[in-house]
Design a protein around this motif. Structure first.
Motif, PDB file in Angstrom:
ATOM      1  N   GLU A  86      16.499 -43.222   1.333  1.00 27.03           N
ATOM      2  CA  GLU A  86      16.400 -42.749  -0.044  1.00 27.03           C
ATOM      3  C   GLU A  86      16.954 -41.330  -0.200  1.00 27.03           C
ATOM      4  N   ALA A  87      17.163 -40.962  -1.458  1.00 27.04           N
ATOM      5  CA  ALA A  87      17.758 -39.662  -1.763  1.00 27.04           C
ATOM      6  C   ALA A  87      16.676 -38.587  -1.728  1.00 27.04           C
ATOM      7  N   TYR A  88      16.137 -38.380  -0.528  1.00 31.79           N
ATOM      8  CA  TYR A  88      15.108 -37.366  -0.329  1.00 31.79           C
ATOM      9  C   TYR A  88      15.484 -36.584   0.932  1.00 31.79           C
ATOM     10  N   PRO A  89      15.291 -35.258   0.943  1.00 32.82           N
ATOM     11  CA  PRO A  89      15.738 -34.473   2.104  1.00 32.82           C
ATOM     12  C   PRO A  89      15.086 -34.945   3.414  1.00 32.82           C
ATOM     13  N   SER A  90      15.933 -35.135   4.420  1.00 29.89           N
ATOM     14  CA  SER A  90      15.442 -35.529   5.742  1.00 29.89           C
ATOM     15  C   SER A  90      14.910 -34.294   6.466  1.00 29.89           C
ATOM     16  N   ARG A  91      14.302 -34.540   7.612  1.00 28.32           N
ATOM     17  CA  ARG A  91      13.794 -33.388   8.381  1.00 28.32           C
ATOM     18  C   ARG A  91      14.909 -32.406   8.719  1.00 28.32           C
ATOM     19  N   THR A  92      16.076 -32.940   9.100  1.00 30.41           N
ATOM     20  CA  THR A  92      17.174 -32.019   9.428  1.00 30.41           C
ATOM     21  C   THR A  92      17.700 -31.323   8.173  1.00 30.41           C
ATOM     22  N   ASP A  93      17.715 -32.021   7.038  1.00 34.17           N
ATOM     23  CA  ASP A  93      18.129 -31.353   5.792  1.00 34.17           C
ATOM     24  C   ASP A  93      17.255 -30.129   5.527  1.00 34.17           C
ATOM     25  N   ILE A  94      15.962 -30.298   5.764  1.00 37.07           N
ATOM     26  CA  ILE A  94      15.019 -29.207   5.487  1.00 37.07           C
ATOM     27  C   ILE A  94      15.196 -28.096   6.527  1.00 37.07           C
ATOM     28  N   ALA A  95      15.360 -28.503   7.793  1.00 37.25           N
ATOM     29  CA  ALA A  95      15.470 -27.505   8.867  1.00 37.25           C
ATOM     30  C   ALA A  95      16.705 -26.619   8.700  1.00 37.25           C
ATOM     31  N   TYR A  96      17.812 -27.194   8.203  1.00 37.92           N
ATOM     32  CA  TYR A  96      19.058 -26.431   8.153  1.00 37.92           C
ATOM     33  C   TYR A  96      19.370 -25.875   6.768  1.00 37.92           C
ATOM     34  N   ALA A  97      18.503 -26.123   5.799  1.00 41.44           N
ATOM     35  CA  ALA A  97      18.803 -25.646   4.446  1.00 41.44           C
ATOM     36  C   ALA A  97      18.855 -24.116   4.442  1.00 41.44           C
ATOM     37  N   GLY A  98      20.042 -23.562   4.201  1.00 35.31           N
ATOM     38  CA  GLY A  98      20.230 -22.118   4.342  1.00 35.31           C
ATOM     39  C   GLY A  98      20.564 -21.398   3.053  1.00 35.31           C
ATOM     40  N   GLU A  99      20.518 -22.104   1.933  1.00 35.47           N
ATOM     41  CA  GLU A  99      20.858 -21.457   0.655  1.00 35.47           C
ATOM     42  C   GLU A  99      19.673 -21.562  -0.297  1.00 35.47           C
ATOM     43  N   PRO A 100      18.767 -20.586  -0.250  1.00 31.96           N
ATOM     44  CA  PRO A 100      17.563 -20.677  -1.077  1.00 31.96           C
ATOM     45  C   PRO A 100      17.861 -20.711  -2.582  1.00 31.96           C
ATOM     46  N   GLY A 101      19.066 -20.256  -2.979  1.00 25.25           N
ATOM     47  CA  GLY A 101      19.377 -20.245  -4.409  1.00 25.25           C
ATOM     48  C   GLY A 101      20.047 -21.517  -4.910  1.00 25.25           C
ATOM     49  N   ALA A 102      20.360 -22.438  -4.006  1.00 20.41           N
ATOM     50  CA  ALA A 102      21.145 -23.615  -4.412  1.00 20.41           C
ATOM     51  C   ALA A 102      20.249 -24.797  -4.779  1.00 20.41           C
ATOM     52  N   HIS A 103      20.792 -25.655  -5.637  1.00 25.72           N
ATOM     53  CA  HIS A 103      20.179 -26.967  -5.874  1.00 25.72           C
ATOM     54  C   HIS A 103      20.722 -27.893  -4.784  1.00 25.72           C
ATOM     55  N   TYR A 104      19.839 -28.511  -4.052  1.00 24.26           N
ATOM     56  CA  TYR A 104      20.281 -29.494  -3.049  1.00 24.26           C
ATOM     57  C   TYR A 104      20.235 -30.875  -3.688  1.00 24.26           C
ATOM     58  N   VAL A 105      21.417 -31.438  -3.913  1.00 17.79           N
ATOM     59  CA  VAL A 105      21.515 -32.752  -4.542  1.00 17.79           C
ATOM     60  C   VAL A 105      21.723 -33.816  -3.474  1.00 17.79           C
ATOM     61  N   LEU A 106      20.956 -34.905  -3.603  1.00 18.43           N
ATOM     62  CA  LEU A 106      21.142 -36.044  -2.703  1.00 18.43           C
ATOM     63  C   LEU A 106      21.442 -37.283  -3.514  1.00 18.43           C
ATOM     64  N   VAL A 107      22.424 -38.042  -3.045  1.00 21.48           N
ATOM     65  CA  VAL A 107      22.671 -39.349  -3.650  1.00 21.48           C
ATOM     66  C   VAL A 107      22.439 -40.390  -2.572  1.00 21.48           C
ATOM     67  N   SER A 108      21.891 -41.521  -2.984  1.00 19.19           N
ATOM     68  CA  SER A 108      21.702 -42.613  -2.038  1.00 19.19           C
ATOM     69  C   SER A 108      22.415 -43.842  -2.550  1.00 19.19           C
ATOM     70  N   SER A 109      23.235 -44.392  -1.662  1.00 20.15           N
ATOM     71  CA  SER A 109      23.982 -45.607  -2.006  1.00 20.15           C
ATOM     72  C   SER A 109      23.493 -46.759  -1.130  1.00 20.15           C
ATOM     73  N   ARG A 110      22.206 -46.681  -0.716  1.00 14.33           N
ATOM     74  CA  ARG A 110      21.720 -47.721   0.204  1.00 14.33           C
ATOM     75  C   ARG A 110      21.745 -49.102  -0.458  1.00 14.33           C
ATOM     76  N   LYS A 111      21.924 -50.104   0.403  1.00 14.34           N
ATOM     77  CA  LYS A 111      22.171 -51.476  -0.083  1.00 14.34           C
ATOM     78  C   LYS A 111      21.040 -52.023  -0.963  1.00 14.34           C
ATOM     79  N   GLU A 112      19.793 -51.723  -0.586  1.00 12.03           N
ATOM     80  CA  GLU A 112      18.659 -52.346  -1.292  1.00 12.03           C
ATOM     81  C   GLU A 112      18.669 -52.081  -2.799  1.00 12.03           C
ATOM     82  N   ILE A 113      19.257 -50.987  -3.204  1.00  9.63           N
ATOM     83  CA  ILE A 113      19.213 -50.662  -4.634  1.00  9.63           C
ATOM     84  C   ILE A 113      20.556 -50.900  -5.324  1.00  9.63           C
TER      85      ILE A 113
END
Lengths: 138, 90
Positions: A86-113
Motif C-alpha cells: 500500500e501507499a504508506y511509508p515503509s520502515r526504510t522510507d521512514i529511516a531515510y526521510a531526510g527532508e523535514p519540509g517536504a511532502h512525501y507522496v506515495l503511489v501504489s499500483s499494486r494488482k489487488e486494487i
C-alpha cells in the motif's frame, strides 16, 4: 497540513509509476522557495532499479540541489511508487526521510486494487509519519 | 586553510540553522573531525563504525567522495564540500 497538487502532476506521477513497473519510480516536484506550492515536476531515475527500493542517483541529487538553489526553489514533494504494497511509508522510507519540509507522496499500483491507484501524502519528521489530506486542482 | 561546507536542512539543528559553515582539514576524515569539534554530534550523523554512512552523500566540489577515496578524499583550500542525505527508501 495538506498538499494541494494539480491533476496534471498526479496523472504524470501515476503514468511514470506504470511505465517503470515493476520497478519503483521516483522524482521530485519543486516550487518557489517559501511557497509550498509544487510547480515543476522532475522525474528522477531510480538508481536502484528495484521493485523494493528507490534512490536518486547521487550525481543527479547534487544537480537537483544546485538547481533548486540557483532558481530560488525548494523541494516541495518527494514521490515514489510502491508496486506490491500500500501507499504508506515503509520502515526504510521512514529511516531515510531526510527532508523535514517536504511532502512525501506515495503511489501504489499494486494488482489487488487495479485499475485504481492509491495516491497519498505524508510528512515524515524525526521518524514520525503524519498523513495529510491531498487536494487535487483541475 | 578554510573549506566551505554546505549543510542540509536535516543537519542544521547542529549548526544553529546555518546553511553553510567553514571547517578545516586536508582529508575528509580531518574535516569531519573539525566539524564535530565545532558542532558536537554532527560527526555521528555522517559516520557509522568509522565509515561514511551509506545514505549520506558528501561531495567535494562536484564529485561524490566515494570516487575520491571516501574518508581519505583529499581536500584543499578553496574546495567546497556539500553534504546531502540520500533521497531513498523502500
Amino acid at each position: 497540513m495538506s498538499l494541494t497538487i494539480s491533476r496534471a502532476f498526479v496523472d504524470a506521477i501515476v503514468a511514470q509509476s506504470r511505465a517503470e513497473y515493476p520497478d519503483e519510480c521516483c522524482g521530485a516536484i519543486l516550487g518557489p522557495v517559501g511557497s509550498g506550492t509544487p510547480t515543476r515536476l522532475l522525474p528522477m531515475i531510480n538508481a536502484a532499479h528495484s521493485p523494493t527500493f528507490y534512490e536518486f542517483d547521487p550525481k543527479d541529487l547534487l544537480a537537483l540541489y544546485r538547481e533548486v538553489d540557483d532558481n530560488d526553489e525548494e523541494i516541495v514533494v518527494i514521490y515514489h511508487s510502491h508496486t506490491e504494497t500500500e501507499a504508506y511509508p515503509s520502515r526504510t522510507d521512514i529511516a531515510y526521510a531526510g527532508e523535514p519540509g517536504a511532502h512525501y507522496v506515495l503511489v501504489s499500483s499494486r494488482k489487488e486494487i487495479a485499475p485504481a491507484i492509491e495516491f497519498r501524502s505524508y510528512r515524515i519528521i524525526d521518524g514520525v509519519v503524519t498523513e495529510e489530506e491531498v487536494s487535487i486542482t483541475e | 586553510m578554510s573549506i566551505e561546507v554546505r549543510i542540509p536542512t536535516i543537519l542544521r539543528p547542529f549548526t544553529k540553522d546555518q546553511k553553510a559553515v567553514v571547517a578545516t582539514g586536508s582529508t575528509l576524515t580531518s574535516l569531519i573531525t573539525d566539524l564535530d569539534q565545532q558542532y558536537p554530534g554532527i560527526g555521528d550523523r555522517l559516520l557509522e563504525n568509522g565509515a561514511l554512512r551509506r545514505f549520506i552523500n558528501i561531495y567535494v566540489n562536484d564529485e561524490d567522495v566515494r570516487f575520491l577515496g571516501s574518508l581519505e578524499a583529499p581536500i584543499k583550500d578553496g574546495d567546497s564540500v556539500t553534504i546531502l542525505p540520500a533521497v531513498a527508501g523502500g
